[in-house]
Design a protein around this motif. Structure first.
Motif: not given
Length: 74
Positions: A1-7, A39-43, A51-54
């Motif tokens: 899958m292509v990487n894409r920006h997810i808001s 899973g990454c967003w939950r972490a 949901v956005i890491p620093p």
């Protein structure tokens, strides 16, 4: 899958769906994202409260010893 920006709003909505009774597979199918992404967003929420890491400023290739931030290009 292509990487894409997810808001951020999209990620929050995905987690909201999970918290309100939807199964992970359903959310993945509805929104077109992977279980790994969810899973990454939950972490991120668990670790950072969002949901956005620093931002990590020290990423990428180190600059060479000749780099000078005050140098003026002519």
């Amino acid at each position: 899958m292509v990487n894409r920006h997810i808001s951020e709003d999209f990620k929050v909505r995905a987690l909201w769906l999970l918290d309100n009774g939807y199964m992970t597979e359903e959310v993945c199918d509805i929104l077109g994202v992977s279980q790994r992404s969810i899973g990454c967003w939950r972490a991120n929420v668990r670790n950072y409260g969002s949901v956005i890491p620093p931002h990590v400023p020290l990423q990428g290739r180190p600059r060479g010893s000749q780099w000078n931030p005050n140098r003026v290009c002519t």
